[in-house]
Design a protein around this motif. Structure first.
Motif, PDB file in Angstrom:
ATOM      1  N   GLU A  33      20.928  83.584  31.487  1.00 25.54           N
ATOM      2  CA  GLU A  33      19.608  84.152  31.739  1.00 25.54           C
ATOM      3  C   GLU A  33      19.705  85.616  32.147  1.00 25.54           C
ATOM      4  OE1 GLU A  33      17.203  82.016  34.461  1.00 25.54           O
ATOM      5  OE2 GLU A  33      17.391  80.100  33.398  1.00 25.54           O
ATOM      6  N   LEU A  34      18.788  86.421  31.629  1.00 25.47           N
ATOM      7  CA  LEU A  34      18.746  87.829  32.010  1.00 25.47           C
ATOM      8  C   LEU A  34      18.277  87.958  33.458  1.00 25.47           C
ATOM      9  CD1 LEU A  34      17.152  89.479  28.844  1.00 25.47           C
ATOM     10  CD2 LEU A  34      19.494  89.767  29.667  1.00 25.47           C
ATOM     11  N   PRO A  35      18.777  88.961  34.165  1.00 19.75           N
ATOM     12  CA  PRO A  35      18.336  89.167  35.547  1.00 19.75           C
ATOM     13  C   PRO A  35      16.840  89.468  35.617  1.00 19.75           C
ATOM     14  CG  PRO A  35      20.288  90.483  35.049  1.00 19.75           C
ATOM     15  CD  PRO A  35      19.792  89.935  33.748  1.00 19.75           C
ATOM     16  N   GLU A  36      16.239  89.171  36.739  1.00 21.27           N
ATOM     17  CA  GLU A  36      14.828  89.458  36.942  1.00 21.27           C
ATOM     18  C   GLU A  36      14.569  90.958  36.790  1.00 21.27           C
ATOM     19  OE1 GLU A  36      11.287  88.854  40.308  1.00 21.27           O
ATOM     20  OE2 GLU A  36      13.313  88.050  40.639  1.00 21.27           O
ATOM     21  N   GLY A  37      13.550  91.296  36.054  1.00 21.82           N
ATOM     22  CA  GLY A  37      13.194  92.698  35.849  1.00 21.82           C
ATOM     23  C   GLY A  37      13.923  93.377  34.712  1.00 21.82           C
ATOM     24  N   TYR A  38      14.921  92.719  34.120  1.00 21.21           N
ATOM     25  CA  TYR A  38      15.717  93.343  33.061  1.00 21.21           C
ATOM     26  C   TYR A  38      14.864  93.672  31.840  1.00 21.21           C
ATOM     27  CZ  TYR A  38      19.608  94.041  29.761  1.00 21.21           C
ATOM     28  OH  TYR A  38      20.489  94.567  28.834  1.00 21.21           O
ATOM     29  N   SER A  39      14.040  92.727  31.394  1.00 22.43           N
ATOM     30  CA  SER A  39      13.237  92.936  30.185  1.00 22.43           C
ATOM     31  C   SER A  39      12.282  94.109  30.339  1.00 22.43           C
ATOM     32  CB  SER A  39      12.443  91.671  29.848  1.00 22.43           C
ATOM     33  OG  SER A  39      13.304  90.603  29.567  1.00 22.43           O
ATOM     34  N   LYS A  40      11.634  94.187  31.488  1.00 23.90           N
ATOM     35  CA  LYS A  40      10.678  95.264  31.727  1.00 23.90           C
ATOM     36  C   LYS A  40      11.386  96.613  31.760  1.00 23.90           C
ATOM     37  CE  LYS A  40       6.984  96.686  34.890  1.00 23.90           C
ATOM     38  NZ  LYS A  40       6.239  96.334  36.134  1.00 23.90           N
ATOM     39  N   ALA A  41      12.536  96.682  32.427  1.00 26.35           N
ATOM     40  CA  ALA A  41      13.284  97.937  32.509  1.00 26.35           C
ATOM     41  C   ALA A  41      13.793  98.355  31.128  1.00 26.35           C
ATOM     42  CB  ALA A  41      14.451  97.788  33.486  1.00 26.35           C
ATOM     43  N   ALA A  42      14.246  97.386  30.329  1.00 27.67           N
ATOM     44  CA  ALA A  42      14.747  97.690  28.986  1.00 27.67           C
ATOM     45  C   ALA A  42      13.637  98.238  28.095  1.00 27.67           C
ATOM     46  CB  ALA A  42      15.364  96.438  28.370  1.00 27.67           C
ATOM     47  N   LYS A  43      12.428  97.701  28.237  1.00 27.90           N
ATOM     48  CA  LYS A  43      11.290  98.179  27.448  1.00 27.90           C
ATOM     49  C   LYS A  43      10.997  99.641  27.758  1.00 27.90           C
ATOM     50  CE  LYS A  43       7.457  97.308  24.949  1.00 27.90           C
ATOM     51  NZ  LYS A  43       7.482  96.893  23.533  1.00 27.90           N
ATOM     52  N   VAL A  44      11.057 100.003  29.018  1.00 31.19           N
ATOM     53  CA  VAL A  44      10.840 101.395  29.425  1.00 31.19           C
ATOM     54  C   VAL A  44      11.883 102.302  28.784  1.00 31.19           C
ATOM     55  CG1 VAL A  44      10.870 102.982  31.383  1.00 31.19           C
ATOM     56  CG2 VAL A  44       9.689 100.785  31.584  1.00 31.19           C
ATOM     57  N   VAL A  45      13.145 101.864  28.822  1.00 31.35           N
ATOM     58  CA  VAL A  45      14.228 102.646  28.215  1.00 31.35           C
ATOM     59  C   VAL A  45      13.999 102.801  26.716  1.00 31.35           C
ATOM     60  CG1 VAL A  45      16.693 102.629  27.645  1.00 31.35           C
ATOM     61  CG2 VAL A  45      15.951 102.024  29.951  1.00 31.35           C
ATOM     62  N   ALA A  46      13.635 101.719  26.050  1.00 35.45           N
ATOM     63  CA  ALA A  46      13.455 101.760  24.603  1.00 35.45           C
ATOM     64  C   ALA A  46      12.364 102.740  24.199  1.00 35.45           C
ATOM     65  CB  ALA A  46      13.123 100.363  24.085  1.00 35.45           C
TER      66      ALA A  46
END
Length: 300
Positions: A267-280
């Motif tokens: 499982e991805l760490p909490e908040g990882y998906s949101k932070a990755a979207k910002v980077v992308a």
């Protein structure tokens, strides 16, 4: 947060595990931003060059013209951005499978910078070749069109962090191939880390939607807000910039846990998906501006 993760995951289920680029949607978002940055005369020149592309007539026939602010020139430019992926399994003289990436080795915990393994057949070589052809007015019209399409695509690719690395650990002794062999769980099922990042700019949709997304990204990240545009000015600089982002944001300095197949995905760490979207989205903004600037330098 759980809803965002679930939505991202469901979209990413449609992305192949062996994807070698941003999704087609992501490439078109970057292309749309770049095209908007071109002055009118350069737009005209680019459009004329692409008329000699091997797939131009097919693209033209698929243009519906049902969107008020999406003209044929914009549509063709967006379609050109995905062509190098579309020919990956075809017997095309323009297919260059290794141009999509550069595998800088990532070795925790120091992550010392090492050169890529294929300097004559990687993304830096590919960009250089494209620019050489575009600046040669004696090159064939088809070659110039094909390699303009490649340039649009590769400047998108080089801003995807996992196109500029391969992680080497005890779990991945021969490298994880830019996250293609590292499996994570954005929601309930495992997918490749590479596929997760590929889909962060979208995985489907019409060109008008990609144009709208590009306008939003451009609004959120105007040129003046991106000091990176002045700090990193060459394709090699951009590749190392992406490598650094992969270390920090994708692999979390070696702390990200991943499996070796879907069944062992972590499982991805909490908040990882949101932070990755910002980077992308920031990477897409940089890619669009830099692509426009490169076209301005090399298209003759």
């Amino acid at each position: 947060m759980k809803n965002l993760t679930a939505i991202l995951f469901l979209a990413l289920l449609f992305v192949a595990q062996t994807t070698q680029a941003w999704s087609g949607a992501g490439h078109q978002v970057i292309a749309a931003e770049a095209y908007r940055q071109l002055p009118p005369a350069l737009k005209t020149k680019v459009t004329e060059i692409l008329k000699s592309h091997p797939d131009y007539e097919k693209w033209k026939e698929s243009f519906t013209g049902d969107a008020a602010n999406l003209d044929l020139g914009t549509f063709i430019f967006l379609r050109a951005s995905t062509w190098p992926d579309e020919i990956r399994r075809q017997k095309s003289p323009y297919n260059h499978p290794k141009w999509h990436y550069i595998d800088y080795p990532l070795k925790p915990s120091k992550f010392s910078i090492e050169p890529g393994p294929d300097p004559t057949d990687d993304i830096l070589f590919g960009i250089g070749h494209c620019e050489k052809v575009l600046s040669d007015t004696k090159a064939s019209a088809e070659d110039r069109a094909a390699y303009l399409s490649w340039l649009i695509h590769l400047i998108g690719d080089i801003h995807m962090p996992l196109h500029c690395c391969s992680l080497f650990t005890s779990e991945y002794p021969t490298g994880d191939r830019g996250g293609n062999s590292c499996f994570v769980k954005p929601a309930t099922r495992g997918i490749a880390l590479h596929s997760f990042w590929d889909g962060l700019l979208g995985t489907s949709g019409k060109p008008q939607a990609h144009l709208d997304y590009a306008i939003m990204i451009e609004h959120e990240h105007p040129r003046k807000s991106l000091p990176e545009l002045k700090k990193a000015t060459t394709p090699k600089d951009w590749s190392l910039e992406s490598r650094g982002i992969a270390v920090e944001k994708a692999y979390l300095h070696g702390e990200l846990k991943g499996g070796t197949d879907r069944d062992t995905a972590v499982e991805l760490p909490e908040g990882y998906s949101k932070a990755a979207k910002v980077v992308a989205e920031k990477q897409a903004a940089l890619a669009g501006y830099r692509l426009a600037d490169e076209i301005g330098k090399w298209v003759r």
